[in-house]
Write a protein that holds these residues in place. Sequence first.
Motif, PDB file in Angstrom:
ATOM      1  N   GLN A 301       0.832  -1.202   0.000  1.00 26.47           N
ATOM      2  CA  GLN A 301       0.000   0.000   0.000  1.00 26.47           C
ATOM      3  C   GLN A 301       0.870   1.257   0.000  1.00 26.47           C
ATOM      4  O   GLN A 301       0.563   2.239  -0.687  1.00 26.47           O
ATOM      5  N   TYR A 302       1.959   1.217   0.758  1.00 25.75           N
ATOM      6  CA  TYR A 302       2.889   2.341   0.835  1.00 25.75           C
ATOM      7  C   TYR A 302       3.445   2.677  -0.552  1.00 25.75           C
ATOM      8  O   TYR A 302       3.500   3.849  -0.953  1.00 25.75           O
ATOM      9  N   ILE A 303       3.844   1.667  -1.296  1.00 26.72           N
ATOM     10  CA  ILE A 303       4.398   1.884  -2.631  1.00 26.72           C
ATOM     11  C   ILE A 303       3.330   2.413  -3.585  1.00 26.72           C
ATOM     12  O   ILE A 303       3.618   3.222  -4.471  1.00 26.72           O
ATOM     13  N   GLU A 304       2.101   1.998  -3.391  1.00 26.14           N
ATOM     14  CA  GLU A 304       1.015   2.545  -4.221  1.00 26.14           C
ATOM     15  C   GLU A 304       0.860   4.044  -3.994  1.00 26.14           C
ATOM     16  O   GLU A 304       0.701   4.825  -4.942  1.00 26.14           O
ATOM     17  N   TYR A 305       0.901   4.462  -2.733  1.00 23.68           N
ATOM     18  CA  TYR A 305       0.830   5.893  -2.429  1.00 23.68           C
ATOM     19  C   TYR A 305       2.060   6.627  -2.976  1.00 23.68           C
ATOM     20  O   TYR A 305       1.958   7.744  -3.495  1.00 23.68           O
ATOM     21  N   LEU A 306       3.216   6.003  -2.839  1.00 19.61           N
ATOM     22  CA  LEU A 306       4.444   6.608  -3.368  1.00 19.61           C
ATOM     23  C   LEU A 306       4.332   6.814  -4.868  1.00 19.61           C
ATOM     24  O   LEU A 306       4.689   7.880  -5.399  1.00 19.61           O
ATOM     25  N   ALA A 307       3.799   5.823  -5.564  1.00 16.52           N
ATOM     26  CA  ALA A 307       3.676   5.896  -7.021  1.00 16.52           C
ATOM     27  C   ALA A 307       2.696   6.978  -7.473  1.00 16.52           C
ATOM     28  O   ALA A 307       2.877   7.569  -8.539  1.00 16.52           O
ATOM     29  N   ILE A 308       1.682   7.261  -6.663  1.00 18.71           N
ATOM     30  CA  ILE A 308       0.740   8.337  -7.013  1.00 18.71           C
ATOM     31  C   ILE A 308       1.482   9.661  -7.139  1.00 18.71           C
ATOM     32  O   ILE A 308       1.338  10.390  -8.125  1.00 18.71           O
ATOM     33  N   LEU A 310       4.780  10.083  -7.488  1.00 19.87           N
ATOM     34  CA  LEU A 310       5.798   9.999  -8.537  1.00 19.87           C
ATOM     35  C   LEU A 310       5.169  10.201  -9.916  1.00 19.87           C
ATOM     36  O   LEU A 310       5.750  10.856 -10.787  1.00 19.87           O
ATOM     37  N   ASN A 311       3.984   9.649 -10.109  1.00 25.69           N
ATOM     38  CA  ASN A 311       3.287   9.828 -11.381  1.00 25.69           C
ATOM     39  C   ASN A 311       3.026  11.312 -11.654  1.00 25.69           C
ATOM     40  O   ASN A 311       3.234  11.802 -12.770  1.00 25.69           O
ATOM     41  N   ASN A 312       2.577  12.034 -10.620  1.00 30.72           N
ATOM     42  CA  ASN A 312       2.330  13.470 -10.772  1.00 30.72           C
ATOM     43  C   ASN A 312       3.607  14.226 -11.121  1.00 30.72           C
ATOM     44  O   ASN A 312       3.624  15.102 -11.990  1.00 30.72           O
ATOM     45  N   ILE A 313       4.687  13.874 -10.423  1.00 29.32           N
ATOM     46  CA  ILE A 313       5.972  14.554 -10.634  1.00 29.32           C
ATOM     47  C   ILE A 313       6.509  14.283 -12.035  1.00 29.32           C
ATOM     48  O   ILE A 313       7.006  15.188 -12.710  1.00 29.32           O
ATOM     49  N   ILE A 314       6.427  13.038 -12.462  1.00 24.57           N
ATOM     50  CA  ILE A 314       6.916  12.683 -13.805  1.00 24.57           C
ATOM     51  C   ILE A 314       6.154  13.457 -14.874  1.00 24.57           C
ATOM     52  O   ILE A 314       6.743  13.970 -15.828  1.00 24.57           O
ATOM     53  N   ASN A 315       4.845  13.560 -14.717  1.00 26.13           N
ATOM     54  CA  ASN A 315       4.044  14.300 -15.693  1.00 26.13           C
ATOM     55  C   ASN A 315       4.371  15.786 -15.695  1.00 26.13           C
ATOM     56  O   ASN A 315       4.290  16.452 -16.727  1.00 26.13           O
ATOM     57  N   LEU A 316       4.751  16.325 -14.544  1.00 26.29           N
ATOM     58  CA  LEU A 316       5.083  17.747 -14.458  1.00 26.29           C
ATOM     59  C   LEU A 316       6.447  18.058 -15.059  1.00 26.29           C
ATOM     60  O   LEU A 316       6.623  19.070 -15.730  1.00 26.29           O
ATOM     61  N   TYR A 317       7.436  17.170 -14.825  1.00 28.51           N
ATOM     62  CA  TYR A 317       8.825  17.533 -15.137  1.00 28.51           C
ATOM     63  C   TYR A 317       9.489  16.680 -16.211  1.00 28.51           C
ATOM     64  O   TYR A 317      10.566  17.047 -16.688  1.00 28.51           O
ATOM     65  N   ASN A 318       8.899  15.541 -16.580  1.00 33.29           N
ATOM     66  CA  ASN A 318       9.501  14.701 -17.615  1.00 33.29           C
ATOM     67  C   ASN A 318      11.011  14.526 -17.378  1.00 33.29           C
ATOM     68  O   ASN A 318      11.831  14.913 -18.203  1.00 33.29           O
ATOM     69  N   SER A 341       5.547  -0.788 -11.755  1.00 33.75           N
ATOM     70  CA  SER A 341       4.301  -1.479 -12.093  1.00 33.75           C
ATOM     71  C   SER A 341       3.075  -0.654 -11.732  1.00 33.75           C
ATOM     72  O   SER A 341       1.976  -0.892 -12.239  1.00 33.75           O
ATOM     73  N   ASN A 342       3.256   0.322 -10.857  1.00 35.57           N
ATOM     74  CA  ASN A 342       2.160   1.210 -10.471  1.00 35.57           C
ATOM     75  C   ASN A 342       2.114   2.478 -11.313  1.00 35.57           C
ATOM     76  O   ASN A 342       1.201   3.298 -11.143  1.00 35.57           O
ATOM     77  N   LEU A 343       3.102   2.673 -12.193  1.00 33.11           N
ATOM     78  CA  LEU A 343       3.131   3.849 -13.079  1.00 33.11           C
ATOM     79  C   LEU A 343       2.586   3.425 -14.439  1.00 33.11           C
ATOM     80  O   LEU A 343       3.321   3.073 -15.349  1.00 33.11           O
TER      81      LEU A 343
END
Length: 399
Positions: A301-308, A310-318, A341-343
């Motif tokens: 569950q922790y990694i799922e929250y972490l990936a949320i 990270l997904n936002n950051i990746i989309n912002l900064y590529n 796997s969560n991205l």
Amino acid sequence: MVTGDGAYIKKINRSLLLQKIIEHGLISRADLSKITGLNKATISVQVANLLEEELIYETQHEHNSVGRKPIMLTLNSKAGYVLGIDFDYHHVQYTLSNLQGESVQSDTIKLENHDYDVIVQMLIKEIQKYNAQCSNSRYGLVNVVIGIHGTVNKDESILFVPKYQWHHKNLKADLQKELNINIAIENNANLSSYAERVFKYHNSDNLLNIILSSGIGAGIMIDGEIHKGYHGYAGEMGHMIISPDGKACKCGNNGCWERYASEPSLFEQLSKQLNMPDLNFDDLKTLIDEQDTVTCAYLKQYIEYLAIGLNNIINLYNPENLVINSDILRMYPNAIEEIKSNLKSSVSQYREITLSDLGSESCVMGACALAIQRFLEVPELILKIDEDGITKNDVKVLS
């Protein structure tokens, strides 16, 4: 084409030569001329000045080929020293390094008192101690850089440190009232990101470093430069809201990312679930190794929250490189694969996600590197490390 008066051009040439000498470790005058495009006369004058300043020295590169050993140039790492300080919540980490970024001494002091004035006096006392240790070198203690786990303005004043609830503190000015030493204040995540670039990812101009240890902070490098934003507060990724009306955060909002994906939040929640109030890293490693069902379920569950986040950051900064600094993830098998796997978004693009090798040393290493760069006035700093620390060249000093 760079234009300007003679003194300005000389300063640029000096910086360029020093940068290349540091980058290559050992280099001849002839190779310096080839790499920089500067003529031999300019190289000769600049090298003579640097030798006189004792910032470099001549060496003979040990080799087995027949013939005269070439005379090489290398940085005089013992000409001066820098002090990096990681000012965390429960402790302060000090690292004294030479001009090559090699650690000379490291100390960690536990904090029993969080009063600002008491801590200022403690810092003054410790910095004076290190300054005295360096007094026999040519330049002594040349720079001190302090990493703060909070928001730092571009003028180096502190806006807010959540863990201490400090607001609007001018630590630099308060220290310099009693210290005649160059001092700089910087956000810890920025320093960690700088360390990743200087010591590991030399060619990554777009690098994001996410630190999970005492909250969540992000150091952002764009086009090779630390991105600070308008006031200097960019990178407070831990306070992006991922759960409206979620857990309360000390910043004043609810549902901040660091309340779900930082290491302190993990220990807080998992210790409750396991009824282990004194849960520590050794305990957690044992639970992971034993594949404890409660621990494994929570980490998923922790990694799922972490990936949320990270997904936002990746989309912002590529980013080109996304480096995650976490002691917990380093002992969790296949952590990076599970994060990936969560991205699942088809628009989230990055080149590489890795775990940091620098760990808890990243802030002080970045602080020391920034202090070195500012003292030597080089446009870019590249230092190399191996498994045993900084890579050292086999040299013999010419008398």
